[in-house]
Design a protein around this motif. Structure first.
Motif, short mmCIF file in Angstrom:
data_model
loop_
_atom_site.label_atom_id
_atom_site.label_comp_id
_atom_site.label_asym_id
_atom_site.label_seq_id
_atom_site.Cartn_x
_atom_site.Cartn_y
_atom_site.Cartn_z
N ALA A 422 0.83 -1.20 0.00
CA ALA A 422 0.00 0.00 0.00
C ALA A 422 0.87 1.25 0.00
CB ALA A 422 -0.93 0.00 1.21
N ARG A 423 1.91 1.27 0.84
CA ARG A 423 2.79 2.44 0.93
C ARG A 423 3.56 2.65 -0.36
NH1 ARG A 423 0.78 5.84 4.39
NH2 ARG A 423 0.37 4.89 6.42
N ARG A 424 4.03 1.57 -0.96
CA ARG A 424 4.75 1.69 -2.22
C ARG A 424 3.82 2.21 -3.33
NH1 ARG A 424 6.58 -2.56 -6.78
NH2 ARG A 424 7.95 -1.13 -7.91
N THR A 425 2.59 1.75 -3.32
CA THR A 425 1.64 2.18 -4.34
C THR A 425 1.33 3.66 -4.23
OG1 THR A 425 0.65 -0.04 -4.43
CG2 THR A 425 -0.70 1.80 -5.23
N VAL A 426 1.10 4.12 -3.01
CA VAL A 426 0.83 5.54 -2.80
C VAL A 426 2.02 6.38 -3.25
CG1 VAL A 426 0.47 7.32 -1.04
CG2 VAL A 426 -0.81 5.18 -0.92
N ALA A 427 3.22 5.93 -2.95
CA ALA A 427 4.42 6.68 -3.30
C ALA A 427 4.69 6.69 -4.80
CB ALA A 427 5.63 6.11 -2.57
N THR A 428 4.26 5.65 -5.50
CA THR A 428 4.60 5.49 -6.92
C THR A 428 3.58 6.09 -7.86
OG1 THR A 428 5.77 3.43 -6.37
CG2 THR A 428 5.25 3.80 -8.69
N LEU A 429 2.30 6.00 -7.52
CA LEU A 429 1.26 6.48 -8.43
C LEU A 429 1.34 8.00 -8.60
CD1 LEU A 429 -1.80 4.31 -7.34
CD2 LEU A 429 -0.54 4.19 -9.51
N LYS A 430 1.30 8.43 -9.83
CA LYS A 430 1.35 9.86 -10.15
C LYS A 430 -0.07 10.41 -10.19
CE LYS A 430 5.54 9.21 -12.90
NZ LYS A 430 6.14 9.28 -14.27
N SER A 431 -0.52 10.86 -9.04
CA SER A 431 -1.91 11.31 -8.92
C SER A 431 -2.05 12.25 -7.74
CB SER A 431 -2.82 10.09 -8.73
OG SER A 431 -4.17 10.47 -8.62
N GLY A 432 -2.97 13.19 -7.85
CA GLY A 432 -3.21 14.10 -6.75
C GLY A 432 -3.87 13.44 -5.57
N MET A 433 -4.58 12.34 -5.80
CA MET A 433 -5.28 11.63 -4.74
C MET A 433 -5.18 10.13 -4.99
SD MET A 433 -8.73 14.01 -4.51
CE MET A 433 -9.08 13.84 -6.27
N VAL A 434 -4.98 9.37 -3.92
CA VAL A 434 -4.88 7.92 -4.02
C VAL A 434 -5.75 7.29 -2.93
CG1 VAL A 434 -3.36 5.90 -3.94
CG2 VAL A 434 -2.52 8.05 -4.92
N GLY A 435 -6.56 6.32 -3.34
CA GLY A 435 -7.37 5.58 -2.39
C GLY A 435 -6.90 4.14 -2.30
N ILE A 436 -6.64 3.68 -1.10
CA ILE A 436 -6.27 2.28 -0.88
C ILE A 436 -7.42 1.59 -0.17
CG2 ILE A 436 -4.64 0.68 0.20
CD1 ILE A 436 -3.38 2.31 -2.04
N ASN A 437 -8.03 0.63 -0.85
CA ASN A 437 -9.20 -0.09 -0.33
C ASN A 437 -10.38 0.84 -0.07
OD1 ASN A 437 -7.68 -2.49 -0.32
ND2 ASN A 437 -6.90 -2.05 1.73
N SER A 438 -10.40 1.97 -0.74
CA SER A 438 -11.46 2.96 -0.52
C SER A 438 -11.53 3.92 -1.71
CB SER A 438 -11.19 3.75 0.75
OG SER A 438 -12.12 4.82 0.89
N PHE A 439 -12.74 4.40 -1.97
CA PHE A 439 -12.95 5.43 -2.99
C PHE A 439 -13.37 6.76 -2.36
CE2 PHE A 439 -13.75 1.41 -5.24
CZ PHE A 439 -12.90 1.56 -6.32
N ALA A 440 -13.39 6.82 -1.04
CA ALA A 440 -13.91 7.99 -0.33
C ALA A 440 -12.84 9.08 -0.24
CB ALA A 440 -14.40 7.60 1.06
N LEU A 441 -12.71 9.88 -1.29
CA LEU A 441 -11.71 10.93 -1.34
C LEU A 441 -12.28 12.32 -1.10
CD1 LEU A 441 -9.63 9.72 -4.43
CD2 LEU A 441 -9.11 9.38 -2.02
#
Length: 478
Positions: A422-441
């Motif tokens: 999860a931490r690697r994904t958040v750090a790698t994805l080029k996006s203003g917002m990232v949801g892990i196991n959730s779409f509630a942004l």
């Protein structure tokens, strides 16, 4: 209803200067639900002049006074929530439960920024000059203009108007001509704040009579847009002439990665209703689905079963889970996207056609495409419709690289039970917002916005008020 309200200029409701109107069409029946006033250029220029007068009075108020006004607006919005939700569903076709949630999120924006109005703090910085000190203060940028889209006609206004008012700015609201009634209800609620005349204005009309005079007038110091990347690029060019501050939330093309350790039921149970909310006409909805080989078949089967079970129809019916597309052009565009994908080799496993259950309206079935490749239009561009395009991947590196292969960077999502992943994904994805196991942004306390071609600036959170404030430095030696 539209004639009862109309345009809102200098603290009062009025008709267009030349009496012009335009029909507002229902996406459910394709028939007019009313005639809305169409602002002339002179109407917009009058709104700008009024906003300048209102600004002088409003910026002189204390943060505590502005906070009281925003709380009063939120109270009125609560009182009128049933009326507002019905108007949202009438103009957009979205299910009434989604409309009620949108109005609730809009109320929350005014509550949050009522409190932020009390916290527009400055600071003291030690000076190198003997007997001196630096004072850093923040003050309203001036007149702000809010250009909003039709897909969230209440929330998008609230995200712009609430922080602008909290900062001490006057604001001119220019909503989509497809959803003017929602804007009228919201502006009428703002009257409960007893704002000075001109602090809030509403103009509805075409680019030539609304956008052009607003962008040309140097008195307007800040513009905020929710719209397409193409429109955002043009706004940046136009804003340069008068050096306006610009913030914008533009298009998205969100990836969703389902890793091999994902909770499959959780992913399916939240991804399907999220994908088809507002018939997929949501900038942050997942468009590009990357599913690990080990879960691919089970994910597709579960997704198709859930998509086919959705109840399609008029959003005013409480049993409906997905409404129509906003207009005939959007319907035709979605048909083209699906046809292109199938022609290029994608497999259509659910939906893929206009619903045969309705004699009118812009209804398109919840659609699922598999065997999708990254070069297909349905993957390369934001589809902005009820299409889930699903592709396989075999390694984390592959999924992350493909997810980042887009000029867009609004939102991105992943499902995994591994904290490290999860931490690697958040750090790698080029996006203003990232949801892990959730779409509630989307939340009033959190900064909402994108990077790259998806825009600049943020709405929500302490960051959301920053674009409506100028920073002033004073060196005081006594």
């Amino acid at each position: 209803m539209y004639q009862t309200y109309g345009l809102f200029i200098d603290g009062r409701w009025r008709k267009a200067g030349d009496g012009g109107t335009s029909p507002v069409l229902s996406p459910v029946t394709e028939k007019p639900v009313g005639e809305a006033p169409v602002a002339t250029r002179a109407d917009t220029e009058e709104a700008i002049a009024s906003a300048a007068r209102g600004l002088a009075a409003w910026r002189a108020k204390t943060g505590f006074e502005r906070a009281d006004a925003l709380h009063a607006i939120a109270d009125e919005m609560i009182r009128r929530k049933a009326e507002a939700a019905r108007m949202i569903s009438t103009e957009t076709g979205k299910p009434i439960a989604q409309s009620e949630r949108e109005w609730g999120l809009s109320i929350d924006q005014f509550r949050w920024y009522a409190e932020e109005a009390r916290r527009v703090y400055g600071r003291i910085v030690e000076s190198r000059v003997p007997g001196g000190r630096f004072e850093v203060t923040r003050e309203p940028v001036g007149i702000a203009a809010a250009f909003t889209a039709w897909n969230f006609p209440a929330a998008l206004i609230a995200r712009k108007a609430a922080p602008a008012l909290a900062a001490g700015c006057s604001v001119i609201i220019r909503p989509s001509s497809q959803t003017p009634g929602v804007a009228m209800v919201m502006v009428d609620c703002m009257r409960a704040g007893n704002l000075p005349a001109g602090v809030v204005s509403l103009v509805v009309g075409p680019t030539s009579s609304t956008y052009v005079p607003i962008m040309a007038d140097k008195a307007v110091r800040k513009v905020s847009l929710t719209g397409s990347t193409r429109v955002g690029q043009q706004m940046i060019r136009d804003a340069a002439d008068t050096m306006k501050k610009v913030s914008m939330e533009l298009g998205g093309n969100a990836p969703l990665i389902v890793f091999d350790d994902a909770d499959l039921d959780l992913a399916l149970n939240v991804a399907v209703p999220t994908k088809y909310a507002n018939a997929g006409q949501v900038c942050v909805t997942p468009d590009r689905f990357f599913v690990h080989d080990s879960l691919y078949d089970a994910f597709v089967d579960g997704f198709v079963t859930r998509a086919r079970a959705l109840v399609l129809g008029d959003g005013l019916d409480p049993s409906v889970q997905m409404g129509p597309l906003i207009n005939r052009n959007r319907l035709s565009e979605i048909e083209g996207v699906v046809a292109d994908a199938v022609k290029a080799g994608a497999r259509l496993v659910a939906g893929g056609a206009r619903s045969s259950r309705f004699n009118a309206g812009h209804f398109y079935e919840p659609t699922v495409l598999t065997d999708v490749t990254d070069d297909m239009r349905v993957f390369a561009e934001e589809n902005f419709g009820p299409i889930a395009a699903i592709a396989r991947f075999s390694s984390d590196d592959e999924a992350l690289e493909r997810a980042n292969a887009s000029d867009m960077g609004l939102s991105a999502y992943a499902f995994t039970t591994s904290p490290k992943r999860a931490r690697r994904t958040v750090a790698t994805l080029k996006s203003g917002m990232v949801g892990i196991n959730s779409f509630a942004l989307a939340a009033s306390e959190a900064p909402f916005g994108g990077t790259n071609h998806s825009g600049m600036g943020r709405e929500g959170g302490v960051e959301g008020i920053a674009d409506y404030l100028d920073t002033k430095l004073a060196q005081i030696v006594l």
